[in-house]
Write a protein that holds these residues in place. Structure first.
Motif, PDB file in Angstrom:
ATOM      1  N   TYR A 488       0.951  -0.979   0.027  1.00 32.90           N
ATOM      2  CA  TYR A 488       0.075   0.037   0.026  1.00 32.90           C
ATOM      3  C   TYR A 488       0.778   1.303   0.045  1.00 32.90           C
ATOM      4  O   TYR A 488       2.044   1.259   0.201  1.00 32.90           O
ATOM      5  N   ALA A 489       0.415   2.328  -0.274  1.00 38.54           N
ATOM      6  CA  ALA A 489       0.958   3.627   0.008  1.00 38.54           C
ATOM      7  C   ALA A 489       0.002   4.634   0.461  1.00 38.54           C
ATOM      8  O   ALA A 489      -1.189   4.596   0.154  1.00 38.54           O
ATOM      9  N   SER A 490       0.374   5.282   1.357  1.00 37.62           N
ATOM     10  CA  SER A 490      -0.470   6.446   2.078  1.00 37.62           C
ATOM     11  C   SER A 490      -0.374   7.845   1.239  1.00 37.62           C
ATOM     12  O   SER A 490       0.027   8.952   1.747  1.00 37.62           O
ATOM     13  N   ALA A 491       0.109   7.706  -0.027  1.00 38.98           N
ATOM     14  CA  ALA A 491       0.124   8.639  -0.850  1.00 38.98           C
ATOM     15  C   ALA A 491      -0.574   8.589  -2.074  1.00 38.98           C
ATOM     16  O   ALA A 491      -0.872   7.373  -2.380  1.00 38.98           O
ATOM     17  N   GLN A 492      -0.848   9.324  -2.981  1.00 37.52           N
ATOM     18  CA  GLN A 492      -2.016   9.114  -4.129  1.00 37.52           C
ATOM     19  C   GLN A 492      -0.931   9.401  -5.437  1.00 37.52           C
ATOM     20  O   GLN A 492      -0.156  10.159  -5.719  1.00 37.52           O
ATOM     21  N   PRO A 493      -1.329   8.053  -6.095  1.00 35.75           N
ATOM     22  CA  PRO A 493      -0.321   7.861  -7.270  1.00 35.75           C
ATOM     23  C   PRO A 493      -0.757   8.913  -8.236  1.00 35.75           C
ATOM     24  O   PRO A 493      -2.165   9.253  -8.778  1.00 35.75           O
ATOM     25  N   VAL A 494       0.079   9.307  -9.094  1.00 30.70           N
ATOM     26  CA  VAL A 494      -0.194  10.414 -10.126  1.00 30.70           C
ATOM     27  C   VAL A 494       0.014  10.063 -11.576  1.00 30.70           C
ATOM     28  O   VAL A 494      -0.693   9.828 -12.370  1.00 30.70           O
ATOM     29  N   THR A 495       1.377   9.504 -11.858  1.00 36.18           N
ATOM     30  CA  THR A 495       1.711   9.141 -13.009  1.00 36.18           C
ATOM     31  C   THR A 495       2.835   8.314 -13.215  1.00 36.18           C
ATOM     32  O   THR A 495       3.639   8.000 -12.145  1.00 36.18           O
ATOM     33  N   ARG A 496       3.413   7.899 -14.436  1.00 30.56           N
ATOM     34  CA  ARG A 496       4.227   7.210 -14.500  1.00 30.56           C
ATOM     35  C   ARG A 496       5.246   7.680 -15.785  1.00 30.56           C
ATOM     36  O   ARG A 496       4.489   7.975 -16.674  1.00 30.56           O
ATOM     37  N   LEU A 497       6.611   7.832 -15.700  1.00 35.13           N
ATOM     38  CA  LEU A 497       7.257   8.195 -16.745  1.00 35.13           C
ATOM     39  C   LEU A 497       8.161   7.069 -17.229  1.00 35.13           C
ATOM     40  O   LEU A 497       8.949   6.554 -16.336  1.00 35.13           O
ATOM     41  N   SER A 498       8.413   6.788 -18.524  1.00 37.40           N
ATOM     42  CA  SER A 498       9.362   5.701 -18.935  1.00 37.40           C
ATOM     43  C   SER A 498      10.663   6.298 -19.465  1.00 37.40           C
ATOM     44  O   SER A 498      10.400   7.143 -20.456  1.00 37.40           O
ATOM     45  N   ALA A 499      11.708   5.811 -19.186  1.00 35.47           N
ATOM     46  CA  ALA A 499      12.935   6.165 -19.887  1.00 35.47           C
ATOM     47  C   ALA A 499      13.932   4.860 -19.935  1.00 35.47           C
ATOM     48  O   ALA A 499      13.776   3.835 -19.102  1.00 35.47           O
ATOM     49  N   PRO A 500      14.870   5.044 -20.805  1.00 38.62           N
ATOM     50  CA  PRO A 500      15.751   3.961 -20.666  1.00 38.62           C
ATOM     51  C   PRO A 500      16.502   3.611 -19.170  1.00 38.62           C
ATOM     52  O   PRO A 500      16.860   2.359 -19.289  1.00 38.62           O
ATOM     53  N   GLY A 585      11.262  15.269 -27.006  1.00 39.15           N
ATOM     54  CA  GLY A 585      11.286  13.611 -27.567  1.00 39.15           C
ATOM     55  C   GLY A 585      10.844  12.822 -26.341  1.00 39.15           C
ATOM     56  O   GLY A 585      10.632  11.846 -26.770  1.00 39.15           O
ATOM     57  N   GLN A 586      10.147  13.662 -25.273  1.00 41.45           N
ATOM     58  CA  GLN A 586       9.531  12.416 -24.295  1.00 41.45           C
ATOM     59  C   GLN A 586       8.603  13.226 -23.424  1.00 41.45           C
ATOM     60  O   GLN A 586       8.699  14.483 -23.374  1.00 41.45           O
ATOM     61  N   ARG A 587       7.621  12.246 -22.544  1.00 42.74           N
ATOM     62  CA  ARG A 587       6.969  12.830 -21.488  1.00 42.74           C
ATOM     63  C   ARG A 587       7.708  13.364 -20.344  1.00 42.74           C
ATOM     64  O   ARG A 587       8.803  12.640 -19.996  1.00 42.74           O
ATOM     65  N   ARG A 588       7.415  14.716 -20.071  1.00 41.29           N
ATOM     66  CA  ARG A 588       8.127  15.433 -18.848  1.00 41.29           C
ATOM     67  C   ARG A 588       7.179  15.902 -17.996  1.00 41.29           C
ATOM     68  O   ARG A 588       6.324  16.260 -18.313  1.00 41.29           O
TER      69      ARG A 588
END
Length: 801
Positions: A488-500, A585-588
């Motif tokens: 679990y986490a007592s924090a709210q998930p927001v997003t994910r960034l993928s990188a090499p 070139g990528q999501r930031r």
């Protein structure tokens, strides 16, 4: 301190979706992509899909501003743009159609496609939309029974639908276009002769015969709506206040802040017709997913009720409705606007038989984006949740809803904690809300949650916490983070960034609660802060690794498979400044007080009034950017790259000259269908006070600005602004500044503006928020201008060519 244990049993297996419960249209595009629907959720390319949809009326926004508006909508994390096709605008005279300029439906839908947005077209023919006769042209209303299977009415509807289909030719999903859905009618609960579910079936048939073949067909499901089963999917909603009500007092606690465990149908949504029978929505709940179309992104200001919403009044609704099972979250409105110039009798009004009185022009709605396209503060509250749904909505969509052991007794029960769990097996999300508009909720002291999943019971957090009044959140249970898994986490998930070099996960700290990440035994071998500015503690119990970073900290976890993940936990005030945009070139991650969006590969920053601001970027840019204005790179916070931006300030003085004093106005009259306060008759407006406003011509089109606003602060009943003889905007006083974008209205630079304010009487029986109500301070009436200012909106564009 004693522990308040909040318990929910989510161990029952999630129900499997039923296929083929609805007869929809062609759902496959020429390149093989699909949009589908089953009994529980939408699908995209065969995968569960939980999108965000928002209403933007193209006819209420100047066509020159469409591309700009849609770019901002995309950056807000919205997937689908819905819009009414308001019949009265397109066929003002029989057989004479207008699809030009701001009525160009085709160009608007093409603009949606350009911005990567899906489109949901709400074709009516009765749409409500706070317009006269619900948008049906007066020449139709004068001649035939509407909203029925009257043959002549259907003939007119068929011609209208055929015209819509011609505008959308090649733009439907089956043709490779963005239009994935059609909504028929609105708030339809009529069961008289030639009415009822059969009329909705007729409208669907007419739409399909016209060529409107789409993956989804919907109708609104509230207020005892009727519709043919299996032919359409009902959509639902709810609003934070009821400006269509008749009370002059503060509203009681609203049902939108309580989880829905029995019926999907909310409370009063302002339908103008009534049906004493139960309606069809609950009867098809086992065959249709819980879809939303009108969860209020704000509320309209109506003459007799003028509520002012705070950002949390809107933001708290989203976790509640998601926790109630919503699998499409649709806003009405997402973007405000103004009725088309010259349509001075097209608004809903009691004088023309409507239930409510609306301004002639203004339709700001206190929405995420206002009448001028400006971002309202609520945007920063909601965008993180939209980003969450874009990242994890597919996982949430398959989760069933599980009610807690102790359920709130109703909307006015402020003592029982409000929460739910949506789970699927040993994973899910906990939804909690401790906010009710205009009512202070108690602090929940010493809270822990016990969530029984399919294979185990999870207790969270490790140490009981206090949850303050006004707080709402979404916490994950059993969430995979790359090669690691959170218990679990007592924090709210927001997003994910993928990188090499690995994935980055962004979380939002819950105000007043220390973030805690509990990793399952053995999945993480090492935890390390990224630098000395990131503070965290770790400990282990029964093999579970607990990581407790301070808000703003960043840590790297090495997983048992050798891969690394980065976890960023932002404080609430920073998460409200966060956008996630493609750039270089990528999501930031973009952190800034300015409104940020992407336009043609460039990063656009809009700053209202403030000429100097920072912008933080993560991951750091690979190339040095160029910008339209001066900037310098400065030391950032932790992993973020920071730029300080400076724009040459612009300022103009606005001259305001009294033109005439107000005359005494008569008492407000009660009447209309609601038997409540009605807007004064047109003749009464001659008693309004007036001021001449002189705006320098260069202030109307200053180079380097994206817009500028006339900000009017006044006290009175109704404000109107004229350019020459043309009414360009109006406003029912509610205490908020009245802002007019100089590029959103037609201002003749050769003439002064005329501002009129109809006095507010001390005995006016209308509802005003107590914070802004002038009546306790006056003994007769008031019509004063407190100030008019010119507010610049600066635009800075970054590019990495």
């Amino acid at each position: 301190m004693p522990t308040t244990m909040l318990t929910v049993d989510a161990s029952r297996p999630a129900s499997a979706p039923l296929a083929d419960t609805l007869r929809m249209g062609t759902n496959t595009s020429p390149d093989g992509r699909t949009i589908g629907i089953n009994s529980r959720y939408l699908t995209r390319d065969g995968e569960p899909w939980l999108p965000v949809m928002g209403e933007l009326h193209y006819a209420r926004v100047p066509e020159a501003r469409w591309d700009d508006a849609l770019a901002k909508v995309k950056a807000a994390g919205v997937d689908i743009v819905s819009s009414y096709v308001i019949w009265r605008y397109h066929e003002p005279r029989p057989g004479q159609f207008d699809w030009s300029a701001r009525f160009d439906l085709r160009r608007f839908v093409e603009a949606c496609a350009t911005r990567g947005l899906y489109a949901f077209v709400r074709i009516g023919p009765w749409v409500h939309a706070e317009v006269r006769y619900g948008g049906i042209p007066a020449w139709v209303v004068d001649q035939v029974p509407t909203r029925s299977d009257d043959p002549l009415y259907l003939q007119y509807v068929q011609r209208f639908f055929t015209e819509i289909a011609a505008q959308l030719e090649g733009l439907l999903w089956k043709d490779g276009g963005p239009v994935i859905g059609i909504q028929l009618e609105n708030e339809y609960n009529l069961t008289g002769p030639q009415q009822g579910p059969a009329h909705i079936a007729t409208l669907k048939r007419l739409a399909r015969e016209a060529g409107l073949d789409v993956p989804l067909y919907t109708v609104t499901g509230w207020d005892n709506a009727v519709f043919p089963h299996r032919e359409v999917a009902p959509v639902f909603g709810g609003y934070a206040d009821l400006p269509w009500g008749t009370s002059t007092k503060m509203s009681p606690p609203n049902e939108v802040y309580g989880f829905r465990f029995t019926s999907r149908v909310g409370g009063d949504l302002g339908a103008q017709t009534h049906n004493s029978e139960p309606g069809d929505a609950d009867a098809v709940a086992g065959e249709t997913p819980f879809l939303g179309a009108e969860f209020g992104g704000g509320v309209p200001t109506m003459y007799r009720r003028r509520p002012v919403l705070d950002p949390d009044d809107i933001a708290a609704m989203l976790p509640v409705q998601l926790g109630s099972g919503v699998n499409l979250y649709g806003y009405y409105m997402l973007h405000g606007g103004r009725n088309p110039p010259g349509d001075v009798d097209g608004q809903e009004s009691t004088a023309t038989g409507g239930y409510n009185d609306l301004p002639i022009v203004n339709y700001d709605f206190q929405a995420l984006f206002g009448a001028n396209g400006e971002g309202h503060p609520v945007l920063g509250k909601l965008r993180p949740l939209h980003l969450f749904l874009q990242q994890w909505g597919s996982e949430l969509a398959t989760c069933d809803v599980y009610a807690p052991e102790l359920v709130s007794r109703g909307a006015d029960d402020l003592e029982t904690p409000r929460f739910s769990v949506r789970a699927d097996g040993d994973r899910g999300f906990l939804f909690f809300n401790n906010h009710v508009r205009q009512y202070r909720m108690p602090v929940r002291e010493g809270v822990q949650f016990s969530v029984k999943l399919a294979g185990r019971t999870v207790l969270l957090p490790a140490v009981p916490v206090d949850i303050a009044s006004g707080i709402s959140f979404v916490w994950p249970v059993g969430l995979a983070l790359g090669g690691a898994r959170l218990r679990y986490a007592s924090a709210q998930p927001v997003t994910r960034l993928s990188a090499p070099d690995g994935e980055t996960y962004v979380f939002s700290a819950t105000h007043g609660i220390a973030p805690e990440f509990a990793f399952e035994p053995g999945c993480v071998t090492r935890i390390a802060p990224v630098d000395s500015r990131s503070s965290l503690t770790t400990d282990e119990a029964d093999g579970v690794l607990f990581v407790r970073p301070t808000p703003g900290s960043v840590f790297v976890a090495t997983c048992s498979d050798g891969k690394r993940i980065t976890v960023i936990t932002l404080a609430q005030e920073d998460i409200e400044r966060l956008s996630v945009l493609p750039f270089d070139g990528q999501r930031r991650l973009i952190l800034t007080d300015a409104l940020a969006f992407e336009r043609d590969g460039e990063l656009v920053l809009r700053s209202k009034e403030v000429a100097s601001f920072d912008v933080d970027v993560y991951p750091p840019l690979q190339r040095r950017p160029v910008a339209t204005h001066a900037f310098v790179e400065t030391p950032g916070s932790s992993v973020f790259q920071r730029f300080a931006v400076s724009v040459s300030p612009a300022a103009f003085d606005i001259s305001v000259t009294p033109a005439r004093e107000a005359l005494r106005v008569p008492s407000i009259v009660s009447g209309g269908a609601a038997r409540a306060a009605v807007e004064p008759a047109p003749e009464c407006f001659g008693k309004a006070a007036a001021w001449r406003i002189d705006v320098p011509s260069e202030a109307l089109n200053t180079p380097g600005l994206s817009n500028a606003y006339l900000s009017i602060r006044y006290s009175g009943d109704v404000g109107r602004l004229f350019s020459g003889a043309n009414l360009i905007d109006d406003h029912f006083y509610n205490g908020l500044p009245w802002e007019i974008g100089v590029r959103n209205v037609a201002i003749d630079p050769q003439q002064s503006l005329m501002l009129t304010v109809l006095p507010m009487r001390a005995d006016a029986h209308v509802y005003l928020d107590a914070r802004y109500d002038p009546r306790p301070l006056i003994c007769d009436q008031v019509a004063v201008v407190l100030g008019v200012s010119w507010v610049p909106e600066y635009e800075v564009v970054f590019s990495c060519a």
